[in-house]
Design a protein around this motif. Structure first.
Motif, PDB file in Angstrom:
ATOM      1  N   TRP A 119     -30.496  35.700 -39.395  1.00  0.00           N
ATOM      2  CA  TRP A 119     -31.453  34.629 -39.116  1.00  0.00           C
ATOM      3  C   TRP A 119     -32.736  35.212 -38.522  1.00  0.00           C
ATOM      4  CZ3 TRP A 119     -31.312  29.237 -39.733  1.00  0.00           C
ATOM      5  CH2 TRP A 119     -32.344  28.540 -39.111  1.00  0.00           C
ATOM      6  N   PRO A 129     -33.519  34.742 -47.002  1.00  0.00           N
ATOM      7  CA  PRO A 129     -34.302  33.776 -47.788  1.00  0.00           C
ATOM      8  C   PRO A 129     -35.669  33.453 -47.220  1.00  0.00           C
ATOM      9  CG  PRO A 129     -32.758  32.596 -46.415  1.00  0.00           C
ATOM     10  CD  PRO A 129     -32.482  34.056 -46.197  1.00  0.00           C
ATOM     11  N   GLY A 133     -36.919  29.394 -46.713  1.00  0.00           N
ATOM     12  CA  GLY A 133     -35.571  29.281 -47.252  1.00  0.00           C
ATOM     13  C   GLY A 133     -34.527  28.922 -46.223  1.00  0.00           C
ATOM     14  N   LEU A 134     -34.826  29.124 -44.936  1.00  0.00           N
ATOM     15  CA  LEU A 134     -33.857  28.793 -43.898  1.00  0.00           C
ATOM     16  C   LEU A 134     -33.506  27.305 -43.891  1.00  0.00           C
ATOM     17  CD1 LEU A 134     -35.152  30.937 -40.898  1.00  0.00           C
ATOM     18  CD2 LEU A 134     -33.125  31.341 -42.294  1.00  0.00           C
ATOM     19  N   ARG A 136     -33.861  25.185 -46.708  1.00  0.00           N
ATOM     20  CA  ARG A 136     -33.556  24.595 -48.012  1.00  0.00           C
ATOM     21  C   ARG A 136     -32.719  25.542 -48.879  1.00  0.00           C
ATOM     22  NH1 ARG A 136     -37.034  27.330 -51.217  1.00  0.00           N
ATOM     23  NH2 ARG A 136     -39.013  28.056 -50.337  1.00  0.00           N
ATOM     24  N   GLU A 137     -31.884  26.327 -48.251  1.00  0.00           N
ATOM     25  CA  GLU A 137     -31.118  27.336 -48.973  1.00  0.00           C
ATOM     26  C   GLU A 137     -30.024  26.705 -49.836  1.00  0.00           C
ATOM     27  OE1 GLU A 137     -28.893  31.549 -47.942  1.00  0.00           O
ATOM     28  OE2 GLU A 137     -29.139  30.003 -46.414  1.00  0.00           O
ATOM     29  N   GLN A 138     -29.897  27.199 -51.045  1.00  0.00           N
ATOM     30  CA  GLN A 138     -28.837  26.806 -51.971  1.00  0.00           C
ATOM     31  C   GLN A 138     -28.074  28.062 -52.395  1.00  0.00           C
ATOM     32  OE1 GLN A 138     -27.960  23.805 -52.913  1.00  0.00           O
ATOM     33  NE2 GLN A 138     -29.652  22.560 -52.179  1.00  0.00           N
ATOM     34  N   ALA A 140     -27.010  31.072 -54.400  1.00  0.00           N
ATOM     35  CA  ALA A 140     -27.742  31.801 -55.433  1.00  0.00           C
ATOM     36  C   ALA A 140     -26.902  31.878 -56.700  1.00  0.00           C
ATOM     37  CB  ALA A 140     -28.076  33.208 -54.944  1.00  0.00           C
ATOM     38  N   GLU A 249     -24.122  36.690 -48.709  1.00  0.00           N
ATOM     39  CA  GLU A 249     -24.358  35.540 -49.585  1.00  0.00           C
ATOM     40  C   GLU A 249     -24.028  34.211 -48.917  1.00  0.00           C
ATOM     41  OE1 GLU A 249     -22.055  36.355 -53.054  1.00  0.00           O
ATOM     42  OE2 GLU A 249     -23.600  37.607 -53.960  1.00  0.00           O
ATOM     43  N   PRO A 251     -24.363  31.033 -46.445  1.00  0.00           N
ATOM     44  CA  PRO A 251     -25.603  30.347 -46.038  1.00  0.00           C
ATOM     45  C   PRO A 251     -26.065  30.772 -44.646  1.00  0.00           C
ATOM     46  CG  PRO A 251     -23.715  28.849 -45.931  1.00  0.00           C
ATOM     47  CD  PRO A 251     -23.245  30.088 -46.623  1.00  0.00           C
ATOM     48  N   SER A 253     -28.511  29.121 -42.941  1.00  0.00           N
ATOM     49  CA  SER A 253     -28.899  27.949 -42.160  1.00  0.00           C
ATOM     50  C   SER A 253     -27.865  26.843 -42.166  1.00  0.00           C
ATOM     51  CB  SER A 253     -30.219  27.390 -42.702  1.00  0.00           C
ATOM     52  OG  SER A 253     -30.111  27.118 -44.085  1.00  0.00           O
ATOM     53  N   TRP A 263     -21.531  24.662 -52.187  1.00  0.00           N
ATOM     54  CA  TRP A 263     -21.080  25.845 -51.458  1.00  0.00           C
ATOM     55  C   TRP A 263     -19.582  26.061 -51.613  1.00  0.00           C
ATOM     56  CZ3 TRP A 263     -23.733  29.816 -50.119  1.00  0.00           C
ATOM     57  CH2 TRP A 263     -25.087  29.704 -49.810  1.00  0.00           C
TER      58      TRP A 263
END
Length: 272
Positions: A119, A129, A133-134, A136-138, A140, A249, A251, A253, A263
């Motif tokens: 983080w 990210p 990206g912190l 709205r991370e999806q 990958a 990989e 998440p 956030s 996820w």
């Protein structure tokens, strides 16, 4: 406010300062020892240029801990603490570097876990990210083929046993033993896997993902030699690693109800 380039330059200068202080006879012995500790896992210039993207899991955590040690030492010297007149030049250099160097206070939380270090790096160095990206991370997208969903589930079921064995190894660093115990506690109860995570509460799911992330990163740390475990743990780590998701990989956030399904699918798919 500093730019990402200025932060990278400051991190490189910090390593140069630590190196010079280790070799300075007039430096108080205690400070020389601290400088040596800071250099132990301090990232190199190439790693800093790539925003520490070559480091992951506990390798990244140990690097950030070295940066924290350097930050404390730079703060002490720049404020004139422990700096006799003969070290005036070192004090002035420390003051120059401190202007763009991460503050010791902001690193306190970053050194708590590999997740916290990721983080911090995403925010401070814009490492993927990145700051945006912190929030709205999806998951990958990944290519097919490394292992099947059946192999993934089997590896996830065997992970707690690996952690139990790691927690019993007396020769491991205290950090590794403590992290194995923490990850094992986060992976209770086993019904998470039996339900394949779809019918557990949001707090339970987040706790499970935290434990799995920590566990996967410990597998990688043993496999890579970051933590020198016994032959049995090393062999199991090598086997599990090929069927578990990469710790990097997971998440950074967290995730909300809208993203939990994606996820879970990512975790159980077996495609890495």
């Amino acid at each position: 406010m500093t730019t990402f380039d200025e932060r990278g330059i400051a991190l490189n200068l910090g390593r140069e300062l630590m190196t010079s202080w280790v070799g300075t006879e007039d430096m108080p012995p205690g400070l020389r020892e601290l400088a040596g500790m800071a250099l132990d896992r301090y990232p190199g210039s190439a790693s800093i240029a790539h925003r520490l993207e070559d480091l992951g899991g506990y390798g990244l955590l140990l690097a950030v801990r070295s940066i924290e040690t350097a930050a404390g030492l730079i703060a002490r010297l720049s404020l004139g603490h422990d700096a006799p007149p003969a070290l005036t030049e070192h004090r002035d250099r420390a003051r120059h570097v401190a202007w763009h160097f991460p503050e010791e206070a902001e690193l306190k939380e970053a050194v708590g876990s590999p997740h916290a270090a990721r983080w911090w790096a995403a925010f401070y160095l814009d490492r993927p990210p990145g700051r945006d990206g912190l929030l709205r991370e999806q998951p990958a997208p990944r290519p097919d083929g490394r292992c099947s969903p059946r192999q993934r589930l089997e590896a996830l079921r065997r992970l707690p046993a690996f952690l139990d064995g790691l927690a019993r190894e007396s020769e491991l660093p205290p950090l590794a033993v403590s992290e194995a115990q923490t990850a094992r506690a986060e992976l209770r109860p086993s019904r998470w896997l039996e339900l394949q995570f779809h019918e557990v509460s949001a707090p339970e799911l987040i706790r499970a993902f935290e434990g799995l992330e920590r566990g996967c990163q410990l597998v990688e740390a043993v496999s890579d030699g970051v933590f020198a475990a016994g032959p049995r743990s090393q062999a199991l780590a090598q086997t599990l690693r090929s069927h578990l998701p990469r710790g990097e990989e997971f998440p950074v956030s967290g995730f909300d109800e809208q993203r939990r399904g994606s996820w879970i699918d990512w975790l159980l798919s077996g495609c890495v």
